[in-house]
Write a protein that holds these residues in place. Structure first.
Motif, mmCIF file in Angstrom:
data_model
loop_
_atom_site.group_PDB
_atom_site.id
_atom_site.type_symbol
_atom_site.label_atom_id
_atom_site.label_comp_id
_atom_site.label_asym_id
_atom_site.label_seq_id
_atom_site.Cartn_x
_atom_site.Cartn_y
_atom_site.Cartn_z
ATOM 1 N N ARG A 28 -7.140 11.724 6.234
ATOM 2 C CA ARG A 28 -7.471 11.047 4.977
ATOM 3 C C ARG A 28 -6.541 9.852 4.739
ATOM 4 O O ARG A 28 -6.968 8.804 4.250
ATOM 5 C CB ARG A 28 -7.388 12.032 3.822
ATOM 6 N N VAL A 29 -5.269 9.988 5.101
ATOM 7 C CA VAL A 29 -4.312 8.888 4.966
ATOM 8 C C VAL A 29 -4.758 7.696 5.808
ATOM 9 O O VAL A 29 -4.784 6.557 5.336
ATOM 10 C CB VAL A 29 -2.888 9.347 5.378
ATOM 11 N N MET A 30 -5.107 7.958 7.050
ATOM 12 C CA MET A 30 -5.487 6.871 7.947
ATOM 13 C C MET A 30 -6.812 6.234 7.522
ATOM 14 O O MET A 30 -6.974 5.023 7.611
ATOM 15 C CB MET A 30 -5.554 7.374 9.396
ATOM 16 N N MET A 31 -7.732 7.037 7.025
ATOM 17 C CA MET A 31 -8.994 6.501 6.523
ATOM 18 C C MET A 31 -8.741 5.644 5.277
ATOM 19 O O MET A 31 -9.345 4.585 5.111
ATOM 20 C CB MET A 31 -9.970 7.634 6.185
ATOM 21 N N GLY A 32 -7.840 6.091 4.412
ATOM 22 C CA GLY A 32 -7.502 5.310 3.226
ATOM 23 C C GLY A 32 -6.879 3.969 3.587
ATOM 24 O O GLY A 32 -7.210 2.930 2.997
ATOM 25 N N LEU A 33 -5.984 3.961 4.574
ATOM 26 C CA LEU A 33 -5.371 2.714 5.030
ATOM 27 C C LEU A 33 -6.427 1.796 5.647
ATOM 28 O O LEU A 33 -6.451 0.591 5.377
ATOM 29 C CB LEU A 33 -4.250 3.003 6.034
ATOM 30 N N GLU A 34 -7.287 2.360 6.438
ATOM 31 C CA GLU A 34 -8.381 1.597 7.044
ATOM 32 C C GLU A 34 -9.238 0.938 5.952
ATOM 33 O O GLU A 34 -9.534 -0.253 6.010
ATOM 34 C CB GLU A 34 -9.217 2.559 7.877
ATOM 35 N N ASN A 35 -9.619 1.708 4.939
ATOM 36 C CA ASN A 35 -10.432 1.178 3.846
ATOM 37 C C ASN A 35 -9.691 0.097 3.060
ATOM 38 O O ASN A 35 -10.290 -0.901 2.649
ATOM 39 C CB ASN A 35 -10.889 2.304 2.915
ATOM 40 N N TYR A 36 -8.390 0.292 2.854
ATOM 41 C CA TYR A 36 -7.585 -0.705 2.137
ATOM 42 C C TYR A 36 -7.564 -2.024 2.914
ATOM 43 O O TYR A 36 -7.733 -3.099 2.329
ATOM 44 C CB TYR A 36 -6.161 -0.188 1.927
ATOM 45 N N ILE A 37 -7.347 -1.954 4.219
ATOM 46 C CA ILE A 37 -7.317 -3.165 5.041
ATOM 47 C C ILE A 37 -8.671 -3.868 5.003
ATOM 48 O O ILE A 37 -8.740 -5.091 4.854
ATOM 49 C CB ILE A 37 -6.886 -2.834 6.486
ATOM 50 N N ILE A 38 -9.746 -3.116 5.085
ATOM 51 C CA ILE A 38 -11.083 -3.709 5.006
ATOM 52 C C ILE A 38 -11.282 -4.384 3.650
ATOM 53 O O ILE A 38 -11.773 -5.512 3.572
ATOM 54 C CB ILE A 38 -12.167 -2.639 5.266
ATOM 55 N N TYR A 97 0.859 -1.178 0.000
ATOM 56 C CA TYR A 97 0.000 0.000 0.000
ATOM 57 C C TYR A 97 0.895 1.228 0.000
ATOM 58 O O TYR A 97 1.723 1.401 0.885
ATOM 59 C CB TYR A 97 -0.912 -0.012 1.237
ATOM 60 N N ARG A 98 0.740 2.062 -1.014
ATOM 61 C CA ARG A 98 1.580 3.255 -1.163
ATOM 62 C C ARG A 98 0.789 4.503 -0.794
ATOM 63 O O ARG A 98 -0.363 4.649 -1.182
ATOM 64 C CB ARG A 98 2.113 3.362 -2.582
ATOM 65 N N ILE A 99 1.466 5.388 -0.047
ATOM 66 C CA ILE A 99 0.862 6.641 0.384
ATOM 67 C C ILE A 99 1.725 7.785 -0.124
ATOM 68 O O ILE A 99 2.924 7.823 0.176
ATOM 69 C CB ILE A 99 0.780 6.717 1.929
ATOM 70 N N PRO A 100 1.171 8.716 -0.877
ATOM 71 C CA PRO A 100 1.956 9.870 -1.333
ATOM 72 C C PRO A 100 2.382 10.744 -0.151
ATOM 73 O O PRO A 100 1.591 11.005 0.764
ATOM 74 C CB PRO A 100 1.005 10.634 -2.248
ATOM 75 N N VAL A 101 3.634 11.181 -0.168
ATOM 76 C CA VAL A 101 4.167 11.989 0.933
ATOM 77 C C VAL A 101 3.356 13.268 1.134
ATOM 78 O O VAL A 101 3.149 13.704 2.266
ATOM 79 C CB VAL A 101 5.674 12.295 0.719
ATOM 80 N N GLY A 102 2.842 13.849 0.060
ATOM 81 C CA GLY A 102 2.022 15.061 0.167
ATOM 82 C C GLY A 102 0.769 14.837 0.986
ATOM 83 O O GLY A 102 0.343 15.710 1.745
ATOM 84 N N ASP A 103 0.184 13.649 0.856
ATOM 85 C CA ASP A 103 -1.009 13.335 1.649
ATOM 86 C C ASP A 103 -0.668 13.247 3.133
ATOM 87 O O ASP A 103 -1.432 13.710 3.983
ATOM 88 C CB ASP A 103 -1.636 12.016 1.190
ATOM 89 N N VAL A 104 0.483 12.640 3.440
ATOM 90 C CA VAL A 104 0.901 12.542 4.843
ATOM 91 C C VAL A 104 1.095 13.937 5.428
ATOM 92 O O VAL A 104 0.695 14.206 6.556
ATOM 93 C CB VAL A 104 2.207 11.724 4.970
ATOM 94 N N MET A 105 1.674 14.824 4.645
ATOM 95 C CA MET A 105 1.989 16.169 5.136
ATOM 96 C C MET A 105 0.749 17.062 5.241
ATOM 97 O O MET A 105 0.707 17.964 6.063
ATOM 98 C CB MET A 105 3.026 16.832 4.231
ATOM 99 N N LYS A 106 -0.270 16.797 4.411
ATOM 100 C CA LYS A 106 -1.418 17.707 4.355
ATOM 101 C C LYS A 106 -2.700 17.160 4.966
ATOM 102 O O LYS A 106 -3.543 17.934 5.409
ATOM 103 C CB LYS A 106 -1.698 18.081 2.898
#
Length: 171
Positions: A152-162, A139-148
């Protein structure tokens, strides 16, 4: 953030000792499950991963380097803060060092910076193919998303795991 509920099956057989193995359960093993947003998540550990001991010191150095996006993400997931899931940081797998690894899910999380280098892009494709060949999801997360937008990053990871590990039947 909703709490994760841990479930476990300590036996892989029916009630009688001579019952056949239950489908999908490792012989003599423990199948752990937990719940995210009313979805049962089945842990699928990837065991016996290749390991290059020559990368051990480099992984330690990377952990100490304090790459800001990785540190910010780590603050969200360390000490089982994210649904009680245990994350490893800068884990050696084969000849690669991955940003984050969840052993019980067989999941690598990479935080990607912007790169216009064709070689870097090709290396990512080769690396992802290698990891997937080992049975690991990436699962790849863009660095810009982490910084901004960490929420949303954590929700995206949650959805990916589900999506990847969830059992379709809800509680």
């Amino acid at each position: 953030m909703p709490q994760a509920i841990e479930l476990s099956e300590t036996s892989n057989r029916g009630n009688a000792p001579n019952s056949p193995l239950l489908e999908g359960c490792p012989q003599g093993g423990v199948v752990n499950k937990f719940v995210i947003n009313n979805t049962i998540i089945v842990q699928k550990p990837t065991l016996d991963l290749p390991y290059n001991p020559r990368l051990k010191e480099k992984a330690k150095t990377l952990r100490k380097a304090r790459n800001l996006p990785e540190v910010l993400f780590w603050m969200q997931v360390s000490k089982r803060k994210f649904h009680k899931i245990d994350f490893d940081r800068q884990r050696v797998i084969g000849n690669y060092i991955v940003d984050f690894y969840v052993k019980k899910l067989g999941l690598v999380i990479e935080i990607d910076g912007v790169s216009h280098d064709h070689k870097v892009a090709c290396d990512k494709v080769r690396r992802d193919a290698y990891l997937r060949n080992l049975g690991i999801n990436v699962y790849r997360i863009p660095v810009g998303d982490v910084m901004k937008s960490m929420d949303r990053v954590m929700m995206g990871l949650e959805n990916y795991i589900i999506e990847k590990y969830g059992v379709k039947d809800e509680l």
